[in-house]
Design a protein around this motif. Sequence first.
Motif, PDB file in Angstrom:
ATOM      1  N   MET A   1       3.583  -3.505   2.094  1.00 17.74           N
ATOM      2  CA  MET A   1       3.593  -2.560   1.006  1.00 17.74           C
ATOM      3  C   MET A   1       5.009  -2.142   0.750  1.00 17.74           C
ATOM      4  O   MET A   1       5.866  -2.262   1.590  1.00 17.74           O
ATOM      5  N   ILE A   2       5.269  -1.638  -0.474  1.00 15.25           N
ATOM      6  CA  ILE A   2       6.617  -1.222  -0.803  1.00 15.25           C
ATOM      7  C   ILE A   2       6.789   0.201  -0.348  1.00 15.25           C
ATOM      8  O   ILE A   2       6.036   1.094  -0.691  1.00 15.25           O
ATOM      9  N   LYS A   3       7.824   0.429   0.441  1.00 15.94           N
ATOM     10  CA  LYS A   3       8.095   1.761   0.943  1.00 15.94           C
ATOM     11  C   LYS A   3       8.872   2.529  -0.125  1.00 15.94           C
ATOM     12  O   LYS A   3       9.943   2.111  -0.535  1.00 15.94           O
ATOM     13  N   LYS A   4       8.355   3.605  -0.597  1.00 14.39           N
ATOM     14  CA  LYS A   4       9.001   4.358  -1.669  1.00 14.39           C
ATOM     15  C   LYS A   4       9.801   5.519  -1.085  1.00 14.39           C
ATOM     16  O   LYS A   4       9.527   5.993   0.002  1.00 14.39           O
ATOM     17  N   ARG A   5      10.775   5.983  -1.857  1.00 17.64           N
ATOM     18  CA  ARG A   5      11.546   7.156  -1.462  1.00 17.64           C
ATOM     19  C   ARG A   5      10.862   8.385  -2.053  1.00 17.64           C
ATOM     20  O   ARG A   5      10.645   8.466  -3.252  1.00 17.64           O
ATOM     21  N   TRP A   6      10.587   9.315  -1.210  1.00 10.39           N
ATOM     22  CA  TRP A   6       9.883  10.526  -1.650  1.00 10.39           C
ATOM     23  C   TRP A   6      10.813  11.731  -1.513  1.00 10.39           C
ATOM     24  O   TRP A   6      11.549  11.829  -0.552  1.00 10.39           O
ATOM     25  N   SER A   7      10.723  12.642  -2.420  1.00 11.22           N
ATOM     26  CA  SER A   7      11.565  13.842  -2.354  1.00 11.22           C
ATOM     27  C   SER A   7      10.908  14.934  -1.538  1.00 11.22           C
ATOM     28  O   SER A   7      11.537  15.894  -1.160  1.00 11.22           O
ATOM     29  N   SER A  57      -3.974 -10.143   6.047  1.00 10.58           N
ATOM     30  CA  SER A  57      -3.150  -9.003   6.433  1.00 10.58           C
ATOM     31  C   SER A  57      -2.195  -9.446   7.533  1.00 10.58           C
ATOM     32  O   SER A  57      -2.419 -10.461   8.196  1.00 10.58           O
ATOM     33  N   PHE A  58      -1.139  -8.689   7.730  1.00 10.54           N
ATOM     34  CA  PHE A  58      -0.147  -9.000   8.757  1.00 10.54           C
ATOM     35  C   PHE A  58      -0.287  -7.963   9.878  1.00 10.54           C
ATOM     36  O   PHE A  58       0.207  -6.839   9.742  1.00 10.54           O
ATOM     37  N   PRO A  59      -0.959  -8.298  10.980  1.00  8.55           N
ATOM     38  CA  PRO A  59      -1.205  -7.305  12.031  1.00  8.55           C
ATOM     39  C   PRO A  59      -0.083  -7.165  13.043  1.00  8.55           C
ATOM     40  O   PRO A  59      -0.227  -6.450  14.025  1.00  8.55           O
ATOM     41  N   SER A  60       1.043  -7.860  12.860  1.00  6.79           N
ATOM     42  CA  SER A  60       2.136  -7.777  13.820  1.00  6.79           C
ATOM     43  C   SER A  60       3.437  -7.487  13.088  1.00  6.79           C
ATOM     44  O   SER A  60       3.501  -7.545  11.849  1.00  6.79           O
ATOM     45  N   THR A  87       2.332 -13.675  -5.449  1.00  4.92           N
ATOM     46  CA  THR A  87       1.682 -12.970  -4.340  1.00  4.92           C
ATOM     47  C   THR A  87       2.521 -13.057  -3.076  1.00  4.92           C
ATOM     48  O   THR A  87       2.718 -12.052  -2.370  1.00  4.92           O
ATOM     49  N   VAL A  88       3.029 -14.231  -2.787  1.00  4.97           N
ATOM     50  CA  VAL A  88       3.862 -14.404  -1.591  1.00  4.97           C
ATOM     51  C   VAL A  88       5.098 -13.524  -1.688  1.00  4.97           C
ATOM     52  O   VAL A  88       5.462 -12.814  -0.731  1.00  4.97           O
ATOM     53  N   ASN A  89       5.760 -13.552  -2.821  1.00 10.79           N
ATOM     54  CA  ASN A  89       6.981 -12.769  -2.993  1.00 10.79           C
ATOM     55  C   ASN A  89       6.723 -11.274  -2.844  1.00 10.79           C
ATOM     56  O   ASN A  89       7.517 -10.551  -2.222  1.00 10.79           O
ATOM     57  N   THR A  90       5.607 -10.823  -3.390  1.00 17.74           N
ATOM     58  CA  THR A  90       5.260  -9.406  -3.281  1.00 17.74           C
ATOM     59  C   THR A  90       5.002  -9.011  -1.841  1.00 17.74           C
ATOM     60  O   THR A  90       5.481  -7.971  -1.361  1.00 17.74           O
ATOM     61  N   ARG A  91       4.256  -9.853  -1.121  1.00 18.76           N
ATOM     62  CA  ARG A  91       3.949  -9.533   0.274  1.00 18.76           C
ATOM     63  C   ARG A  91       5.197  -9.546   1.152  1.00 18.76           C
ATOM     64  O   ARG A  91       5.326  -8.756   2.089  1.00 18.76           O
ATOM     65  N   ILE A  92       6.127 -10.433   0.858  1.00 19.64           N
ATOM     66  CA  ILE A  92       7.382 -10.453   1.610  1.00 19.64           C
ATOM     67  C   ILE A  92       8.147  -9.153   1.381  1.00 19.64           C
ATOM     68  O   ILE A  92       8.628  -8.509   2.330  1.00 19.64           O
ATOM     69  N   THR A  93       8.240  -8.750   0.140  1.00 20.47           N
ATOM     70  CA  THR A  93       8.937  -7.506  -0.182  1.00 20.47           C
ATOM     71  C   THR A  93       8.283  -6.313   0.496  1.00 20.47           C
ATOM     72  O   THR A  93       8.966  -5.446   1.066  1.00 20.47           O
ATOM     73  N   GLN A  94       6.972  -6.276   0.467  1.00 21.23           N
ATOM     74  CA  GLN A  94       6.250  -5.161   1.074  1.00 21.23           C
ATOM     75  C   GLN A  94       6.445  -5.130   2.589  1.00 21.23           C
ATOM     76  O   GLN A  94       6.641  -4.061   3.182  1.00 21.23           O
TER      77      GLN A  94
END
Length: 320
Positions: A1-7, A57-60, A87-94
């Motif tokens: 998942m994409i980690k977002k910056r939160w205020s 899913s990636f469990p490790s 899909t692959v590119n998105t999952r790598i980024t996440q």
Amino acid sequence: MIKKRWSVAIALVIGVLASSFFFRSSVTQSTSTAATPTTGAAPWFAPYAYTGLAMPSFPSRHVVLSFITGNGCTPTWNGTPLASATTVNTRITQAQAIGDEVIASFGGESGPDLAVSCTNPTQLAASYQTVISRYGLKTIDLDVESAALDPTAGARRAQAIATVQKATHVAVWLTLAVAPTGLLPNSLAVVKQMMAAGVTVSGVNVMAFDYGPLAAGQTELSVSESAVSDTESQIAPLGLSWSELGATIMVGNTDTTGQQWSLAAAQSFWSFAYGHRLGRLSEWSLNRDQQCSGTQPQPSNSCSGVTQQAEQFSHILGNN
């Protein structure tokens, strides 16, 4: 998942928890992030996920995505252009956004391997560089099988990887088929070719399955333990040790009729690996690490063929 910056602090907590739920099962996960473990540590666990099927899913904290193949000198994800593999590119980024390491595996049994399809060493090096740069890879896995074992292709590969490693310092693992007595001559030659070209080999990962007929009294577990031990004896004269040796099992039913990696055998193999300070453990594949729904032809690309919980092999081999 994409980690977002939160205020706001509480929003950060919610975002991280939601991301973790998506990518991990409820079982506590390993927190190791080292690409290669220190001597005496539990094996580094990096399971394979095949990108040609629905992504699991990636469990490790590490995952090996397979396979980068060649369309001439153009790298692809199993024939799909890198830019089109949404899909692959998105999952790598996440995955990278939460600190997980993604490793690309080049080659595979079906190929075509880039070193076979791309006959110009300079262009071949550029192809490897393209993938490494696009995804910010720290480690790559070269799965050398079938036509890719050809010595001429091997020489091109070694030259190209030496060039790329000098520029990027990328860690290089070699994944090779193994017999009960260790690496066959053509597989051992791949290791020697790479080292002769100046490549620093981080490790040799053997595919501990598909041995063909076994002798009376032999099991997938006993033969694999012998295969790994004999491989260590082969690579020791090259300056590699147990900590630079890995093994991948094919979970559940293998390609050889009547041969199976059971959950109990996987647990025993982890104990063997830990006791010998094996550097790496992997599974083929996360796509298969689940119980089949109903009757399916075996072996299946999407389930193990044994009674199990989802990702149970992954949790055994990852010791979590």
